[in-house]
Design a protein around this motif. Structure first.
Motif, short mmCIF file in Angstrom:
data_model
loop_
_atom_site.label_atom_id
_atom_site.label_comp_id
_atom_site.label_asym_id
_atom_site.label_seq_id
_atom_site.Cartn_x
_atom_site.Cartn_y
_atom_site.Cartn_z
N THR A 65 1.14 -10.61 2.51
CA THR A 65 1.57 -11.12 4.32
C THR A 65 2.88 -11.34 4.28
N ALA A 98 -10.54 -2.51 11.22
CA ALA A 98 -10.15 -3.63 10.82
C ALA A 98 -10.04 -5.10 12.23
N PHE A 147 -3.26 -4.37 3.93
CA PHE A 147 -3.85 -4.05 2.86
C PHE A 147 -3.94 -3.44 1.55
N ARG A 206 -4.96 -0.61 -0.34
CA ARG A 206 -6.07 -0.06 -0.10
C ARG A 206 -5.89 1.57 -0.80
N LEU A 254 -7.25 2.25 5.80
CA LEU A 254 -5.63 1.50 5.74
C LEU A 254 -4.66 1.02 4.42
N GLY A 306 -5.32 -10.22 4.81
CA GLY A 306 -4.61 -8.97 3.52
C GLY A 306 -4.46 -9.08 2.31
N ASP A 307 -3.65 -8.55 1.40
CA ASP A 307 -3.61 -8.50 0.37
C ASP A 307 -1.93 -8.77 0.28
N PHE A 362 -10.11 -8.67 10.70
CA PHE A 362 -10.10 -7.96 9.60
C PHE A 362 -10.59 -8.90 8.20
N ASN A 408 0.74 -1.30 0.39
CA ASN A 408 -0.09 0.03 0.35
C ASN A 408 0.78 1.12 -0.07
#
Length: 621
Positions: free
Chosen positions: A180, A431, A214, A216, A220, A177-178, A436, A50
């Motif tokens: 890890t 979140a 994430f 986003r 976030l 999330g997107d 999450f 992010n």
């Protein structure tokens, strides 16, 4: 240059050559440098999904570029894609007593944790930091294929809490999330306990670290989460224990930092005293939040705590129980001084007294800098700060799970940045409260660009309308960026004709530093359009220039009334491109212009309708 109390040169070296990097990476599935061959300490992996880029190691340290991979030691970049940093170094600390003897394990400028499970092979290549992201497969990412379930790395969970399996019956890596990152480390090697602030017998703990974020826009997009599972692998009861997150922030320039805490949010943070040498007149603020502290038994059945997916009644999770600071040069020089700081005391063990109330407290600078009320920091300097949670006991075989967040906020000046930080932190808390399980934004549209003479045509697909995520698709936004990582200026919105036009939601007013209802999407019921013809440079205020590079993004947004947030927009990183206008090649004659119509002739058949083609991309004529 940083002035440290002690320069400790690691005696463990990596098995690959140093890496020269010219610029901070801005994305890509595997933008972290991937080590080749056997390694010991992994200092070359970062999370970068992010607006933040943060280094993560397998020795308890984070937000610290120990290997100087990106050209300096600072390890938390904001915004990603720039060379600006908000944290120089951070790490996990833990202190406890064994038979009244203080023991410490810490990750600071040198680390007292070593890679791998307790009692395992510390030099094994498998003890690296594993990094996966949404969409990975065993074929596309070796870390996904080699995910170390046998060492405690988490599996993906199904809705009922059970482990998910792929078509072949194999466990699936536990993506949160997107992106890890996962590693395991321990403090069981006594020879590694040589930092002045520790230098004790080991606690004999093993830590499983899961770092995730994430992809986003909004709040976030400025948060990173760290989940730490702590196991007492020794034979001793760890009494009066504290877990801690430590930071040497160096927010932009190191010498103008101030710190504070919000006891309601369990948030400790750093902000600037004025205009910053790196960030200018609008320096951001950066903080840590204890979303979940260690669990303690209360005996009150009205208390309940959640851990490992199960509720425990008569127990509760502690919040941040103290916030402490010290200045470069007053660093703890012994385990006793470190334990005092962890306990919310001064370095030599005296209690803190809040000068505005006259009361003893464990929370330093708990006032509000925005309103100017309460105990505030002063005399800016090169700060360090501690967030602690405790005390608690751990018997042999016991485990604890804590969750912390790293959050950044940027407003119009140093104080509105604190408001933005707390606003973002509350979304991060939400979140966490939802475990999450967050609603998905629309998938990004697929964009195609045509480069013309002093002009650009962008066209895109309807993929966002086909897969709008968990809200209802509403429209498209078009932006121009000053660079591939922003900042971005809005150009146009094309939204559905459904009487949902301008969407209001809670956001930070950057001029006044307050949270207000404000426009967040600029719909006009214009109707959906999947193309745009661009001739002007929004930043320069003049026509596009041939052979200059320009950055554009097309995002999709969705809407659901009554939710918080009530709109979701796919991130810029998923839907951006660079274009370079140029004249037509010799011999090429573009026969049409934008919005030309091409009549269609009805050749045969009974129909009496008419049709015409509208020119969207003149190069195709």
């Amino acid at each position: 240059m940083k002035l440290l109390r002690k320069l400790i040169v690691p005696t463990v070296v990596l098995a690959w050559a140093s890496v020269a990097v010219a610029a901070v990476p801005i994305g890509g599935p595997y933008s972290g440098v991937q080590p080749a061959g056997t390694q010991v300490t992994d200092t070359q992996t970062w999370i970068d999904i992010n607006n933040l880029l943060m280094f993560v190691t397998n020795t308890g340290s984070f937000a610290y570029d120990q290997g100087g991979v990106l050209g300096k030691s600072d390890g938390l970049y904001f915004p990603r894609g720039t060379n600006k940093t908000v944290i120089y170094s951070g790490g996990f600390w833990m202190g406890a007593k064994v038979d009244d003897e203080i023991r410490i394990a810490l990750a600071e400028y040198s680390d007292e944790f070593v890679p791998g499970p307790f009692g395992g092979d510390q030099g094994a290549e498998k003890n690296r930091v594993y990094k996966i992201r949404r969409g990975d497969t065993p074929e596309s990412n070796p870390d996904f294929a080699d995910w170390p379930f046998e060492d405690g790395a988490p599996a993906l969970k199904a809705a009922d809490g059970s482990d998910s399996l792929d078509a072949g019956g194999n466990l699936i890596p536990g993506l949160i999330g997107d992106m890890t990152l996962w590693s395991v480390f321990n403090d069981g090697d006594g020879t590694a306990h040589n930092n002045d602030a520790g230098d004790t017998e080991p606690l004999n703990i093993e830590v499983h670290s899961t770092t995730f974020a994430f992809e986003r826009t909004g709040a976030l997009g400025n948060c990173i989460f760290i989940r730490l599972k702590i196991f007492n692998k020794g034979n001793d009861v760890l009494e009066e224990a504290y877990v801690n997150t430590w930071a040497d922030p160096d927010l932009g320039d190191a010498g103008d930092d101030l710190v504070g805490c919000d006891t309601v949010l369990s948030l400790g943070y750093c902000y600037n005293a004025g205009s910053d040498q790196t960030y200018g007149a609008a320096p951001p603020a950066v903080g840590y939040d204890f979303f979940q502290g260690p669990m303690i038994e209360t005996g009150n059945m009205e208390d309940s705590a959640l851990a490992y997916g199960q509720w425990f009644y008569g127990f509760k999770n502690l919040p941040m129980t103290s916030f402490n600071k010290y200045i470069n040069g007053t660093d703890p020089g012994s385990a006793e001084q470190s334990y005092n700081y962890m306990s919310g005391l001064q370095r030599e063990g005296q209690p803190h007294t809040n000068p505005t109330t006259g009361e003893v407290t464990t929370y330093v600078h708990s006032g509000d800098p925005v309103t100017g009320i309460g105990w505030l920091d002063s005399n800016p300097a090169d700060r360090r700060y501690f967030l602690s949670s405790g005390p608690f006991d751990m018997a042999p075989g016991d485990s604890q799970e804590v969750v912390i967040g790293i959050v950044v906020g940027q407003g119009a000046d140093r104080l509105t940045s604190i408001t933005a930080l707390k606003f973002n932190d509350q979304f991060a808390q939400s979140a966490f409260d939802k475990n999450f399980n967050l609603p998905r934004p629309p998938v990004a549209p697929r964009i195609t660009a045509t480069e013309l003479d002093q002009a650009v045509v962008l066209t895109w697909t309807d993929t966002s309308e086909v897969d709008a995520g968990d809200y209802t698709f509403e429209g498209y936004n078009v932006y121009q960026g000053l660079s591939s990582s922003g900042p971005w200026q809005w150009l146009a919105t094309y939204d559905i004709e459904n009487e949902i036009t301008v969407i209001f939601d809670q956001d930070v007013d950057l001029d006044y530093g307050v949270v207000v209802e404000k426009p967040v999407q600029r719909g006009t019921d214009s109707g959906i359009r999947r193309y745009i013809h661009i001739t002007d440079d929004k930043f320069e205020g003049r026509p596009l220039r041939n052979y200059n590079d320009y950055h554009f993004a097309v995002t999709a947004y969705s809407y659901k009334e009554g939710e918080a947030p009530n709109n979701l927009e796919n991130p810029f990183s998923a839907a951006r491109l660079m274009v370079t206008p140029h004249p037509e090649s010799p011999g090429v004659d573009i026969g049409g212009i934008l919005a030309d119509t091409i009549d269609a002739v009805h050749a045969e058949g009974p129909g009496d309708g008419s049709a015409f083609a509208l020119v969207i991309d003149p190069s195709k004529t």
